[in-house]
Scaffold this motif. Structure first.
Motif, PDB file in Angstrom:
ATOM      1  N   ASN A  63      10.767 -48.335 -17.800  1.00 37.23           N
ATOM      2  CA  ASN A  63      11.194 -49.272 -16.756  1.00 37.23           C
ATOM      3  C   ASN A  63      10.427 -49.088 -15.454  1.00 37.23           C
ATOM      4  OD1 ASN A  63      13.580 -50.995 -17.737  1.00 37.23           O
ATOM      5  ND2 ASN A  63      14.084 -48.955 -18.505  1.00 37.23           N
ATOM      6  N   ASN A  67       8.561 -52.218 -13.631  1.00 36.63           N
ATOM      7  CA  ASN A  67       8.877 -52.607 -12.259  1.00 36.63           C
ATOM      8  C   ASN A  67       7.837 -52.107 -11.271  1.00 36.63           C
ATOM      9  OD1 ASN A  67      10.386 -52.497  -9.524  1.00 36.63           O
ATOM     10  ND2 ASN A  67      11.823 -53.590 -10.847  1.00 36.63           N
ATOM     11  N   ALA A 139      17.343 -46.025 -15.000  1.00 32.68           N
ATOM     12  CA  ALA A 139      16.606 -46.886 -15.941  1.00 32.68           C
ATOM     13  C   ALA A 139      17.328 -48.213 -16.144  1.00 32.68           C
ATOM     14  CB  ALA A 139      16.432 -46.167 -17.271  1.00 32.68           C
ATOM     15  N   LEU A 143      15.901 -51.846 -15.182  1.00 34.51           N
ATOM     16  CA  LEU A 143      15.779 -52.897 -16.198  1.00 34.51           C
ATOM     17  C   LEU A 143      16.399 -54.197 -15.693  1.00 34.51           C
ATOM     18  CD1 LEU A 143      14.962 -53.765 -19.048  1.00 34.51           C
ATOM     19  CD2 LEU A 143      17.201 -52.952 -19.843  1.00 34.51           C
ATOM     20  N   THR A 146      14.182 -55.593 -12.940  1.00 34.06           N
ATOM     21  CA  THR A 146      12.920 -56.077 -13.506  1.00 34.06           C
ATOM     22  C   THR A 146      13.093 -57.429 -14.169  1.00 34.06           C
ATOM     23  OG1 THR A 146      12.163 -53.802 -13.860  1.00 34.06           O
ATOM     24  CG2 THR A 146      11.047 -55.536 -15.106  1.00 34.06           C
ATOM     25  N   LYS A 147      14.154 -57.592 -14.947  1.00 36.62           N
ATOM     26  CA  LYS A 147      14.388 -58.876 -15.625  1.00 36.62           C
ATOM     27  C   LYS A 147      14.655 -59.994 -14.632  1.00 36.62           C
ATOM     28  CE  LYS A 147      14.001 -59.288 -19.307  1.00 36.62           C
ATOM     29  NZ  LYS A 147      12.728 -59.445 -20.059  1.00 36.62           N
ATOM     30  N   GLY A 433       5.887 -50.206 -20.889  1.00 34.48           N
ATOM     31  CA  GLY A 433       6.847 -50.943 -20.067  1.00 34.48           C
ATOM     32  C   GLY A 433       6.180 -52.058 -19.282  1.00 34.48           C
ATOM     33  N   ILE A 437       7.716 -55.769 -20.240  1.00 34.76           N
ATOM     34  CA  ILE A 437       8.719 -56.351 -19.332  1.00 34.76           C
ATOM     35  C   ILE A 437       8.203 -56.515 -17.902  1.00 34.76           C
ATOM     36  CG2 ILE A 437      10.659 -55.452 -20.688  1.00 34.76           C
ATOM     37  CD1 ILE A 437      11.018 -53.281 -18.523  1.00 34.76           C
TER      38      ILE A 437
END
Length: 532
Positions: A63, A67, A139, A143, A146-147, A433, A437
């Motif tokens: 993650n 990010n 984490a 996540l 980041t999404k 990562g 993502i």
């Protein structure tokens, strides 16, 4: 820009590209290898705890890649300097190299950090649960952010996680008042202060840098380009007028005029020709226009300022590598040695860029400017990646190294060695990562906050590097993530294209990062205590 999700149907299976399968397989293989190696390293003590801790740590590194690394490369991808695949290659080389070469042979535990665990007597496994909870909580928060496409501080995330689980243990052992006393609230205050200081400093430096670049280089080039286009248009009009005038001549006049044109064309090829000797108005006017074109001095800004800007960038990036990226290697260089290295790098870069700009004479100014700043931005991004790999991967590897040390020795030490195998595995997780993502954060930084050009992207990255370097030197509490976002906003202010609507939820995410990670960590800690 290429599909940043990595889910490109061509050549893949089920809509997933070959490169995605490659990274998934690489991640799986390195994880399985490390699990096998780590069980032996920890002497098979509490194997289930080790496996869970390893998965939590790698999930955190994954993650961070999605990010923090995505945030670092967002300006390069958004400016069109790099595709996502090219960014991935650079990140893979420099992030992992930074982690492996200069990631710190020793990572301190949080014992002397933001939570003073020495104030209470805790069992080694309770310390392990604190770190495991912090890793998983940080984490999960990363996540989520980041999404949503929100670049947040990974350092603040892990700090929040450690604070949450430590306070929870403190409450269980000695009550609320004693638990709250464990936290060094002054340091929490400096983190809160960084929410304002970091973006303001990043924005101010990037604004000033890009304002000067835009004024003395980009605007000059735009003005020169307009003049060149106007001269080109006049040349076209001259040809049209000449053709019409020629068609109105008699056949005898056309023959005589053609002969004069031929003599003028031949005379113009001589190095010492005198324009006064031209027999035709066409060649006289064309020579006047060519003289005007020379007077424009189109490449002046590129030749005068770009090498100087490149040298400044080289000096800052080399300083950041020396004082941040390589600080854990203890090279034994004096301050004078470091300054001389920086000056040598700057001088070498100035010469190379100056020679390169001279080769671009006669080419499109837009293309030349894009090309020059693209190269410069690649180097700033690479330097950032190395420094990031050397420092911020500690947010995942630090707590995990402390866990491994406890499992191996059975006691909580003040320092924990970081095995190279762990650095490599976590470095791979970082890159994976970014690939899987990182697209949302890249879009936020590279497109959605403001439009990027290689010149503005370079200014943002260099401005952020200057602030990170100065802040490290003077001990100012800052976040590299927040600095870079501030730098991007500074670029937007110069161009009057800042998306303040998007900045509001990002700022809110910054504020709630620490408490959100703390709450998650507290819940996870209670779950681990109950389960084990």
């Amino acid at each position: 820009m290429e599909n940043t999700s990595g889910a490109m149907p061509s050549g893949g299976v089920g809509g997933i590209s070959r490169i995605s399968w490659f990274f998934a397989a690489l991640f799986l293989i390195t994880t399985l290898y490390f699990l096998n190696w780590g069980l032996g390293y920890t002497q098979h003590n509490a194997p289930l705890i080790f496996v869970l801790a390893c998965l939590f740590g790698l999930f955190m590194a994954f993650n961070i890649g999605g990010n923090d690394v995505a945030n670092s490369f967002g300006t390069s991808v958004g400016a069109g300097t790099l595709s996502i695949k090219q960014a991935l290659v650079i990140a893979a080389i420099f992030e992992v190299s930074g982690a492996m070469i200069a990631g710190g042979e020793v990572t301190k535990t949080i014992r002397d950090g933001i939570v003073d665990l020495s104030r209470m007597t805790i069992a080694p496994m309770q310390f392990v649960y604190i770190m495991m909870s912090a890793l998983l909580a940080a984490a999960l928060w990363l996540l989520f952010a980041t999404k949503k496409g929100y670049p947040v501080s990974t350092t603040h995330s892990i700090v929040g996680g450690i604070v949450g689980s430590s306070i929870t243990l403190g409450i269980l052992l000695s009550g609320t008042d004693s638990a709250l006393a464990l936290v060094q609230w002054g340091k929490i205050g400096t983190i809160a202060l960084s929410w304002v200081i970091s973006p303001v400093l990043g924005g101010a430096v990037a604004y000033g840098l890009f304002y000067l670049i835009k004024k003395h280089i980009l605007n000059y080039n735009d003005d020169a380009d307009r003049q060149l286009k106007n001269i080109k248009l006049q040349k076209k009009e001259l040809k049209k007028e000449h053709k019409k005038a020629f068609e109105r001549m008699s056949e005898i006049q056309q023959i005589a005029y053609t002969s004069a044109m031929a003599r003028d064309a031949h005379a113009r090829e001589d190095d010492d020709f005198d324009p006064a000797e031209f027999e035709t108005d066409y060649y006289r006017k064309q020579h006047e226009l060519e003289s005007q074109k020379g007077d424009v001095r189109a490449n002046q800004a590129l030749e005068m300022y770009v090498p100087a800007v490149a040298a400044l960038g080289a000096m800052i990036i080399s300083a950041m590598l020396i004082f941040k990226g390589l600080k854990n290697m203890h090279l034994g260089l004096s301050t004078i040695d470091n300054v001389l290295i920086m000056l040598m790098v700057a001088a070498a870069v100035w010469m190379v860029v100056y020679i390169f700009t001279r080769t671009l004479k006669g080419k499109s100014l837009d293309t030349s400017t894009f090309l020059l700043f693209s190269w410069m931005q690649v180097f700033t991004a690479s330097g950032f990646a190395f420094s990031h790999g050397a420092n911020d991967i500690a947010n995942a590897i630090g707590p995990f190294a402390a866990i491994m040390d406890v499992l191996r020795t059975g006691e909580v030490g003040s320092q924990a060695a970081v095995p190279p195998a762990a650095m490599l595995t976590f470095g791979v997780a970082l890159i994976v990562g970014l690939w899987f993502i990182g697209k949302e954060v890249i879009a936020t930084v590279g497109h959605n906050l403001t439009k990027m050009h290689p010149a503005s992207g370079f200014s943002a990255e260099l401005g952020a590097a200057i602030v990170v370097l100065l802040a490290s030197t003077f001990g100012i509490p800052v976040s590299s993530t927040h600095i870079l976002i501030g730098a991007v906003l500074g670029i937007g202010l110069v161009n009057h294209q800042t998306n303040w609507g998007l900045m509001k939820p990002i700022a809110l995410a910054w504020i709630i990062t620490l408490p959100a990670a703390a709450i998650l960590s507290a819940v996870i800690f209670l779950g681990l205590q109950a389960a084990f």
